[in-house]
Design an enzyme around this catalytic site. Structure first.
Site, PDB file in Angstrom:
ATOM      1  N   GLU A   1     -14.614  -7.976  -7.240  1.00 30.36           N
ATOM      2  CA  GLU A   1     -14.288  -8.845  -6.027  1.00 30.36           C
ATOM      3  C   GLU A   1     -15.346 -10.076  -5.932  1.00 30.36           C
ATOM      4  OE1 GLU A   1     -13.487 -10.633  -2.980  1.00 30.36           O
ATOM      5  OE2 GLU A   1     -12.292  -9.062  -3.503  1.00 30.36           O
TER       6      GLU A   1
ATOM      7  N   ASP B   1     -14.904 -12.168 -11.897  1.00 30.82           N
ATOM      8  CA  ASP B   1     -13.716 -12.755 -12.119  1.00 30.82           C
ATOM      9  C   ASP B   1     -12.898 -11.485 -12.403  1.00 30.82           C
ATOM     10  OD1 ASP B   1     -11.131 -13.488 -13.296  1.00 30.82           O
ATOM     11  OD2 ASP B   1     -11.806 -15.498 -13.252  1.00 30.82           O
ATOM     12  N   GLY B   2     -11.831 -11.143 -11.471  1.00 29.68           N
ATOM     13  CA  GLY B   2     -10.969  -9.992 -11.676  1.00 29.68           C
ATOM     14  C   GLY B   2     -10.116 -10.190 -13.074  1.00 29.68           C
TER      15      GLY B   2
ATOM     16  N   SER C   1      -6.930  -1.813  -0.557  1.00 30.79           N
ATOM     17  CA  SER C   1      -6.571  -1.161  -1.812  1.00 30.79           C
ATOM     18  C   SER C   1      -7.516  -0.176  -2.413  1.00 30.79           C
ATOM     19  CB  SER C   1      -5.896  -2.122  -3.014  1.00 30.79           C
ATOM     20  OG  SER C   1      -6.988  -3.014  -2.724  1.00 30.79           O
TER      21      SER C   1
ATOM     22  N   HIS D   1       0.848  -1.218   0.157  1.00 29.26           N
ATOM     23  CA  HIS D   1      -0.092  -0.134  -0.031  1.00 29.26           C
ATOM     24  C   HIS D   1       0.958   1.224  -0.131  1.00 29.26           C
ATOM     25  CE1 HIS D   1      -3.751  -2.468   1.560  1.00 29.26           C
ATOM     26  NE2 HIS D   1      -3.420  -2.350   0.257  1.00 29.26           N
TER      27      HIS D   1
ATOM     28  N   ASP E   1      -4.064  -8.392  -7.055  1.00 29.82           N
ATOM     29  CA  ASP E   1      -3.525  -8.634  -5.741  1.00 29.82           C
ATOM     30  C   ASP E   1      -4.409 -10.016  -5.246  1.00 29.82           C
ATOM     31  OD1 ASP E   1      -2.898  -8.783  -2.916  1.00 29.82           O
ATOM     32  OD2 ASP E   1      -4.281  -6.845  -2.315  1.00 29.82           O
TER      33      ASP E   1
ATOM     34  N   HIS F   1      -8.857  -7.797  -7.427  1.00 35.48           N
ATOM     35  CA  HIS F   1      -9.162  -8.540  -6.043  1.00 35.48           C
ATOM     36  C   HIS F   1      -9.243  -7.606  -5.064  1.00 35.48           C
ATOM     37  CE1 HIS F   1      -7.355 -11.587  -8.696  1.00 35.48           C
ATOM     38  NE2 HIS F   1      -7.880 -12.258  -8.165  1.00 35.48           N
TER      39      HIS F   1
END
Length: 279
Positions: free
Chosen positions: A118, A143-144, A100, A19, A164, A42
């Site tokens: 997500e 689905d990211g 994030s 971060h 991530d 994500h």
């Protein structure tokens, strides 16, 4: 599997590295007036309660942000990140930690947009609540990996992509790298940040090899390992691959890693900051 909940790990040493870099990259993008897009594959819940049952069960934040936030005269990268964390707290007490999306939201402007993915239904619902007043954010329970590729290139032709994943399944290591390689084919000038845990060293070595073989240019790698690599299961370290990093990021990381070792690490802690592939 979708059993992973980041609430158990929010604010740990891995989040500190990830971060602080994300905050700097987002800030760098705002130095120009032109809009940019933030794409998060994500996203998690958005914001985490450090006094809640999940964070208290593991206490991982106590060995991460809770230590760093008490240190004075930090180098720029860490000082700016800690300043952001402090801005979010009430009564100057560390009670919440931004995921994030929240890190990005703090610096993004009206002209900037966010695409947040997500899959975990509970975290998606929490993320939706967090983003309810963020008009520039589009939240999808999809689905990211696939979702972010559909967003490339962004209309502004400026963008930051964060991948991530929880790495619940071993294929995530390869899938994440392949997604970035395919993403760069569609949007070569974007900045891509890929987080990874150091659990099995051979997986990390394979990721680096695949990036080198891909012929993608300008890849920075940073790693912060609390303990030496181990055969037994467990995360000993954390790292990032960063494609098209801001030009000052390498030097900022080089001055920050010894400070992280001093205040979060131990006598066995090691770090690397290396230009994996030249510009």
């Amino acid at each position: 599997m979708l059993s992973y909940r980041h609430a158990f790990h929010a604010g740990n040493f891995a989040d500190v590295l990830k971060h602080s870099v994300l905050h700097y990259v987002i800030g760098y993008m705002t130095e120009k007036d032109k809009a940019f897009s933030y794409i998060d594959s994500h996203s998690g819940a958005g914001m985490y309660q450090l006094l809640g049952q999940y964070a208290q069960k593991t206490g991982e934040y106590k060995e991460g942000i809770d230590k760093l936030i008490k240190i004075k005269n930090l180098p720029q990268l860490l000082a700016d990140y800690v300043s952001l964390i402090n801005e979010l707290q009430e009564e100057q007490k560390l009670t919440i930690y931004p995921g994030s999306p929240a890190i990005a939201k703090q610096s993004m402007r009206k002209q900037d947009t966010a695409q947040l993915f997500e899959l975990h239904k509970t975290d998606f619902d929490l993320l939706s609540q967090f983003c309810s007043q963020w008009r520039q954010a589009n939240i999808q329970n999809k689905d990211g990996y696939k979702g972010l590729l559909r967003q490339l290139p962004p209309p502004s032709r400026r963008g930051v992509v964060l991948i991530d994943p929880p790495y619940e399944i071993k294929s995530d290591y390869q899938h994440a790298v392949e997604t970035i390689i395919n993403g760069v084919k569609k949007f070569a000038t974007g900045t891509y940040i890929l987080w990874y845990p150091v659990v099995t060293r051979s997986y990390i070595d394979k990721m680096a090899e695949d990036f080198i073989d891909s012929k993608i240019r300008n890849i920075l790698q940073v790693e912060f390992c609390l303990n030496p690599d181990a055969e037994k299961y467990g995360m000993t370290g954390t790292g990032l691959f960063i494609i098209n990093p801001p030009w000052k990021l390498k030097s900022l990381l080089e001055e920050s890693m010894p400070v992280l070792k001093q205040h979060i690490g131990n006598s066995s802690t090691q770090s690397i900051v290396t230009q994996l592939v030249a510009e």
